[in-house]
Design a protein around this motif. Structure first.
Motif, PDB file in Angstrom:
ATOM      1  N   LEU A   1       0.826  -1.207   0.000  1.00  0.00           N
ATOM      2  CA  LEU A   1       0.000   0.000   0.000  1.00  0.00           C
ATOM      3  C   LEU A   1       0.860   1.256   0.000  1.00  0.00           C
ATOM      4  O   LEU A   1       0.553   2.238  -0.676  1.00  0.00           O
ATOM      5  N   ALA A   2       1.962   1.214   0.753  1.00  0.00           N
ATOM      6  CA  ALA A   2       2.831   2.388   0.855  1.00  0.00           C
ATOM      7  C   ALA A   2       3.553   2.678  -0.449  1.00  0.00           C
ATOM      8  O   ALA A   2       3.766   3.851  -0.805  1.00  0.00           O
ATOM      9  N   ASN A   3       3.912   1.633  -1.188  1.00  0.00           N
ATOM     10  CA  ASN A   3       4.773   1.800  -2.363  1.00  0.00           C
ATOM     11  C   ASN A   3       4.055   1.705  -3.702  1.00  0.00           C
ATOM     12  O   ASN A   3       4.617   2.116  -4.726  1.00  0.00           O
ATOM     13  N   ASN A   4       2.822   1.175  -3.705  1.00  0.00           N
ATOM     14  CA  ASN A   4       2.164   0.914  -4.987  1.00  0.00           C
ATOM     15  C   ASN A   4       0.744   1.459  -5.065  1.00  0.00           C
ATOM     16  O   ASN A   4      -0.023   1.050  -5.934  1.00  0.00           O
ATOM     17  N   SER A   5       0.391   2.361  -4.172  1.00  0.00           N
ATOM     18  CA  SER A   5      -0.964   2.915  -4.203  1.00  0.00           C
ATOM     19  C   SER A   5      -0.933   4.336  -3.660  1.00  0.00           C
ATOM     20  O   SER A   5       0.070   4.800  -3.126  1.00  0.00           O
ATOM     21  N   ASP A   6      -2.067   5.004  -3.806  1.00  0.00           N
ATOM     22  CA  ASP A   6      -2.222   6.350  -3.247  1.00  0.00           C
ATOM     23  C   ASP A   6      -2.853   6.306  -1.858  1.00  0.00           C
ATOM     24  O   ASP A   6      -3.171   7.354  -1.294  1.00  0.00           O
ATOM     25  N   HIS A   7      -3.031   5.114  -1.316  1.00  0.00           N
ATOM     26  CA  HIS A   7      -3.656   4.965  -0.006  1.00  0.00           C
ATOM     27  C   HIS A   7      -2.626   5.116   1.118  1.00  0.00           C
ATOM     28  O   HIS A   7      -1.423   4.963   0.903  1.00  0.00           O
ATOM     29  N   HIS A   8      -3.143   5.389   2.319  1.00  0.00           N
ATOM     30  CA  HIS A   8      -2.281   5.608   3.480  1.00  0.00           C
ATOM     31  C   HIS A   8      -2.510   4.469   4.477  1.00  0.00           C
ATOM     32  O   HIS A   8      -3.565   4.401   5.114  1.00  0.00           O
ATOM     33  N   PRO A   9      -1.524   3.558   4.615  1.00  0.00           N
ATOM     34  CA  PRO A   9      -1.714   2.411   5.506  1.00  0.00           C
ATOM     35  C   PRO A   9      -1.471   2.755   6.974  1.00  0.00           C
ATOM     36  O   PRO A   9      -0.433   3.304   7.343  1.00  0.00           O
ATOM     37  N   TYR A  10      -2.464   2.437   7.793  1.00  0.00           N
ATOM     38  CA  TYR A  10      -2.345   2.538   9.242  1.00  0.00           C
ATOM     39  C   TYR A  10      -2.246   1.107   9.765  1.00  0.00           C
ATOM     40  O   TYR A  10      -3.093   0.274   9.457  1.00  0.00           O
ATOM     41  N   ALA A  11      -1.237   0.829  10.553  1.00  0.00           N
ATOM     42  CA  ALA A  11      -0.944  -0.546  10.962  1.00  0.00           C
ATOM     43  C   ALA A  11      -1.464  -0.812  12.370  1.00  0.00           C
ATOM     44  O   ALA A  11      -1.017  -0.177  13.336  1.00  0.00           O
ATOM     45  N   MET A  12      -2.410  -1.734  12.496  1.00  0.00           N
ATOM     46  CA  MET A  12      -2.910  -2.113  13.818  1.00  0.00           C
ATOM     47  C   MET A  12      -2.187  -3.362  14.298  1.00  0.00           C
ATOM     48  O   MET A  12      -2.175  -4.396  13.625  1.00  0.00           O
ATOM     49  N   VAL A  13      -1.567  -3.247  15.474  1.00  0.00           N
ATOM     50  CA  VAL A  13      -0.816  -4.353  16.078  1.00  0.00           C
ATOM     51  C   VAL A  13      -1.121  -4.416  17.572  1.00  0.00           C
ATOM     52  O   VAL A  13      -1.643  -3.472  18.161  1.00  0.00           O
TER      53      VAL A  13
END
Length: 212
Positions: A20-32
């Motif tokens: 998502l970070a490198n191949n899209s215009d979306h902003h990934p939020y990581a839930m852990v």
């Protein structure tokens, strides 16, 4: 879109954040669950790390998110109780929270066999089916992706996608291709409100989604 990746530190989840970070215009939020995982996930492209546990109160983790991708799992070494707590009840809690928050699209990583749970991992497939059914009945726009056996092989970008794949044999799918399909499902309207089985194949991922 702001996309919450649930299970972001898992094998597939990490690939998904990176994709998502490198191949899209979306902003990934990581839930852990563990705040110690924050540094690694920020380094591979997470905009922000959200620390929360599916077995506890997930609070407001879905607030402000445009889409959710559920890639969490209890793991193959845990028992039925943990599977129910994470893969079933954790997913259901998140679906309900997403609906309350007005999330636009919920993408679920499920498993081939969830439509007819049986065999050695029947308890896992039953949990996935219950979660999948809850999502389909939630009123949310959804995509449910059911891959076959996951591998760490290099992604090929080519898959077979269908509502039902009858002949599985020993076929499998690289986790990187699964991550690509999950991400692409956010982009392609034809993937909305669909349940799809997924294995390695000979069609480019975006084309396969459009042909589904």
């Amino acid at each position: 879109m702001k996309v919450l990746v649930v299970g972001a530190n898992g094998h597939t989840g990490r690939l998904l954040v990176e994709y998502l970070a490198n191949n899209s215009d979306h902003h990934p939020y990581a839930m852990v669950r563990n705040e110690n995982q924050e540094k690694d996930l920020m380094e591979i492209g997470a905009v922000e790390v959200v620390v929360s546990d599916l077995e506890e109160d997930i609070g407001r983790v879905t607030n402000g998110m445009d889409a959710i991708i559920f890639a969490a799992g209890s793991g193959s070494k845990t028992g039925p109780e943990k599977t129910i707590a994470v893969d079933q009840e954790g997913a259901i809690k998140l679906i309900d929270a997403a609906k309350s928050s007005g999330v636009q699209h919920f993408v679920m990583l499920s498993s081939i066999g969830a439509d007819d749970p049986q065999g050695p991992i029947e308890h896992y497939l039953k949990a996935k089916k219950i979660a999948d059914d809850h999502l389909q009945n939630s009123g949310l726009t959804y995509t449910i992706v059911r891959p076959g056996r996951l591998t760490h092989d290099r992604a090929t970008g080519k898959v077979e996608l269908a509502e039902k794949i009858e002949l599985m044999d020993e076929r499998s799918i690289p986790r990187g291709d699964v991550a690509h399909v999950l991400a692409a499902s956010l982009e392609i309207d034809n993937a909305k409100n669909k349940v799809m089985e997924l294995l390695s194949g000979d069609k480019e991922i975006e084309l396969a989604l459009k042909m589904l």
